[in-house]
Design an enzyme around this catalytic site. Structure first.
Site, short mmCIF file in Angstrom:
data_model
loop_
_atom_site.label_atom_id
_atom_site.label_comp_id
_atom_site.label_asym_id
_atom_site.label_seq_id
_atom_site.Cartn_x
_atom_site.Cartn_y
_atom_site.Cartn_z
N ASP A 1 28.16 49.95 31.55
CA ASP A 1 29.42 50.06 30.86
C ASP A 1 29.34 49.70 29.11
O ASP A 1 30.18 49.22 28.79
CB ASP A 1 30.34 49.09 31.52
CG ASP A 1 31.87 49.44 30.87
OD1 ASP A 1 32.28 50.45 30.72
OD2 ASP A 1 32.67 48.30 30.93
N GLU B 1 22.94 42.48 36.27
CA GLU B 1 23.59 43.10 37.50
C GLU B 1 23.03 44.22 38.27
O GLU B 1 23.43 45.26 38.64
CB GLU B 1 25.11 43.56 37.03
CG GLU B 1 25.86 42.48 36.59
CD GLU B 1 27.35 42.79 36.10
OE1 GLU B 1 27.62 44.17 36.07
OE2 GLU B 1 28.27 42.26 36.04
N TYR C 1 34.68 38.32 37.70
CA TYR C 1 35.79 38.66 37.14
C TYR C 1 37.14 38.72 38.06
O TYR C 1 37.74 39.59 38.36
CB TYR C 1 35.94 39.93 36.58
CG TYR C 1 34.72 40.14 35.67
CD1 TYR C 1 35.18 40.19 34.24
CD2 TYR C 1 33.34 40.68 35.61
CE1 TYR C 1 34.29 40.25 33.04
CE2 TYR C 1 32.50 40.57 34.60
CZ TYR C 1 32.83 40.70 33.20
OH TYR C 1 32.13 40.53 32.15
N GLU D 1 29.09 35.86 32.54
CA GLU D 1 30.13 36.80 32.20
C GLU D 1 31.59 36.28 32.92
O GLU D 1 31.57 35.88 33.80
CB GLU D 1 29.78 38.42 32.36
CG GLU D 1 28.83 38.75 31.61
CD GLU D 1 28.51 40.39 32.04
OE1 GLU D 1 29.48 40.90 32.54
OE2 GLU D 1 27.44 40.88 31.80
#
Length: 622
Positions: free
Chosen positions: A182, A426, A479, A515
């Site tokens: 991303d 990831e 997240y 993160e």
């Protein structure tokens, strides 16, 4: 070796930044430049060229939308005159051409002769061009670079090319580059291009490791020389006042330093980032000539140790309160830019951040130099992002990943700021091939550098992750209330607590929240907080922080916000001019969340620091 080019009494260095000639190969197969041998003559003679700044990404420089998303070969050229002294002498000095980085695949010619080929977009490469320039008429040096930004399942990072065969919907020969990460796949010559010289016999590499106690430190060194077997080496270690504190000789040995000034992280000591200077002098017999080479390496004395619940620097517990970043800015893309770099470090220190991860690729040496000097702790990450497809875990990908780790360790092994290697971000580590893949990459990295812990950053389920058994520190991204249960801040305490407890119960290793975060559009407000507002970003951070404060008393050793600043991504329905999870805008202006994080980081620093408690965010000299 890959020693960073430096001016010394025996070496000269010349940067080649500025305007280069540029052309994108717009032929259907992107191969016209090779078929027509554009490297054989000045680029302007084979067709039109435009000015292109170096270092910079080429994507955002022009008004041409086809260049913004261009995939394939582009060509750069620079003509320079070499000083006559670089071409004279017996033996004449070595002349080396070095690229800090160029994304992604590079072929380089000098005066029409190919001198180097390199795969990878984030690490330096170089070529000894002495024989080429010394045999060319005059002192003209024409440097031609063919650069290809295409990513495949076996590159790092991986990608794939998708051809659109439906002619009723797409133009002829239409294709797109797909990626599983991303951020925008900026391309170009991103870091400085340098010509430098060494004597014909020269210091090729230096490796330094350190151990210390309260009153004495040992600096172990290993020096390699190329060009002569009849050589001698002398070493002097100087403190910041220029005083010699230890001396040695020979290619292998150790220096004893009494009452050393240790390298401490920012806010952990009143004098962070203390660097000694290790001066290495070589004398070598080459024919009838006695040659001398001198190289000076900054050295920080510090130790790193990991327990089941702590990360220790110089024997003291260290808590990562920092950020994830990107090399990204308006217009220049990923191109190195000194004003931006200095601004970012001033913001980091204003924030009270003591660390960052080089998400998701190695950063420029110039940035790493400042981390060493300012005491900013670094988790140094490879470009292993977006490893999602099964074919990206095969032997071809694995061998390239091993080579990249060799390049990364070779470049950054002597940096005190680098306390841990991260081999990936990831990946699809729940896939069965990930076990062998990461066991191999991590073991290889540890063999290259036994002095540092190794990790990778996961977003997989704790019970399914095949790579986690091999890391020294668990780094986990999550997240909650954003990608999972969007808009429901109330689920964070339960889900985040369960995340930490499950990982620790399974592996008994310290954990970094590597993160977490939420997008916020600057100036967008809502109360009660709603997604994409500055208030929601603040609220999410506070929910995470309440759990961090409980678990950092146990085994959580760090928190790294995603992200330091907004950054560009591919276009998509969930991205409005890029990713907005920055606590600063892309132009480095603070959002409301920056002040939440600043208050927190300074509070943590004052709790854990040996500094007097009167040191606050408001009494800084910055």
């Amino acid at each position: 070796g890959m020693l960073q080019p430096r001016d010394t009494p025996t070496r000269e260095r010349r940067e080649l930044g500025g305007l280069w000639s540029f052309r994108a190969d717009l032929s259907p197969g992107r191969a016209a430049g090779f078929a027509q041998r554009w490297y054989r003559q000045p680029l302007r003679q084979s067709g039109p060229v435009i000015d292109m700044p170096v270092p910079a990404s080429f994507n955002d420089i022009t008004q041409d939308p086809s260049l913004e998303n261009y995939i394939g070969w582009v060509w750069y050229e620079k003509e320079v005159l070499l000083p006559p002294r670089w071409l004279q002498g017996d033996p004449a000095p070595r002349v080396v051409l070095r690229f800090g980085s160029a994304h992604y695949y590079s072929i380089v010619w000098v005066n029409g002769v190919q001198v180097v080929e390199h795969e990878g977009g984030h690490l330096p490469f170089e070529a000894d061009i002495s024989s080429v320039v010394q045999s060319s008429p005059g002192a003209l040096c024409r440097i031609t670079v063919a650069l290809n930004n295409t990513l495949s399942p076996h590159t790092l990072p991986p990608g794939s090319i998708q051809y659109m065969a439906d002619k009723s919907r797409y133009p002829r020969n239409y294709f797109v580059q797909n990626t599983k990460f991303d951020f925008f796949n900026y391309a170009g010559i991103h870091r400085p291009v340098v010509l430098y010289t060494t004597p014909a016999a020269y210091i090729d590499d230096i490796t330094v490791t350190t151990t210390s106690s309260d009153t004495v430190a040992m600096v172990q060194y290993q020096v390699s020389v190329v060009g002569s077997t009849a050589n001698s080496l002398s070493l002097s270690l100087r403190d910041q006042e220029g005083k010699v504190v230890a001396t040695g000789d020979g290619p292998v040995g150790e220096l004893k330093v009494l009452n050393p000034n240790l390298w401490w992280p920012y806010l952990m000591h009143e004098n962070p980032g203390y660097l000694y200077s290790l001066e290495v002098k070589m004398q070598a017999q080459v024919g009838r000539e006695l040659l001398e080479d001198v190289y000076t390496l900054p050295v920080g004395i510090r130790t790193v140790h990991v327990t089941s619940t702590q990360f220790l620097i110089n024997g003291r517990p260290f808590y990562f309160h920092g950020v994830n970043k990107h090399e990204d800015a308006d217009i220049r893309g990923k191109g190195l830019d000194w004003p931006l770099i200095v601004k970012d470090f001033n913001l980091l220190r204003w924030l009270g951040a003591n660390s960052f991860r080089t998400s998701h690729y190695p950063y420029a040496e110039e940035i790493m130099d400042l981390c060493d000097a300012y005491g900013i702790v670094v988790i140094d990450e490879s470009p292993g992002v977006g490893i999602k497809l099964p074919e990206s875990f095969g032997n071809k990908s694995l061998q390239h990943h091993l080579a990249v780790m060799e390049e990364l360790v070779r470049r950054d092994k002597n940096r005190p700021s680098v306390v841990m290697w991260s081999v990936a971000n990831e990946p699809a580590s729940e896939l069965p091939p990930a076990a062998h893949y990461f066991k191999t990459v991590i073991a290889h990295t540890k063999a290259l550098d036994p002095s540092r812990p190794v990790t990778f950053v996961t977003d997989a389920n704790y019970a399914l992750d095949h790579g986690a058994p091999y890391v020294d520190v668990i780094c986990v991204n999550s997240y909650f209330s954003w990608y999972h249960d969007p808009g429901h801040l109330e689920v964070i305490p339960l889900q985040l607590t369960a995340q930490f407890e499950n990982w620790y119960k399974t592996y008994q290793k310290p954990i970094i929240q590597s993160e977490y975060g939420a997008d916020s559009v600057p100036g967008l407000h809502s109360d009660p907080p709603m997604m994409f507002t500055e208030e929601y970003q603040q609220a999410m951070l506070r929910e995470y922080h309440s759990v961090f404060d409980k678990k950092r008393k146990e085994y959580v050793i760090g928190e790294l916000i995603w992200n330091f600043a907004d950054f560009m991504t591919n276009q998509g329905t969930t991205r409005v001019l890029g990713n907005k999870k920055g606590i600063f805008t892309r132009q480095r202006q603070p959002k409301a969340a920056a002040f939440v994080l600043r208050d927190r980081y300074w509070k943590i620093a004052n709790e854990s620091s040996c500094l007097p408690p009167v040191i606050t965010s408001h009494s800084l000299f910055l």
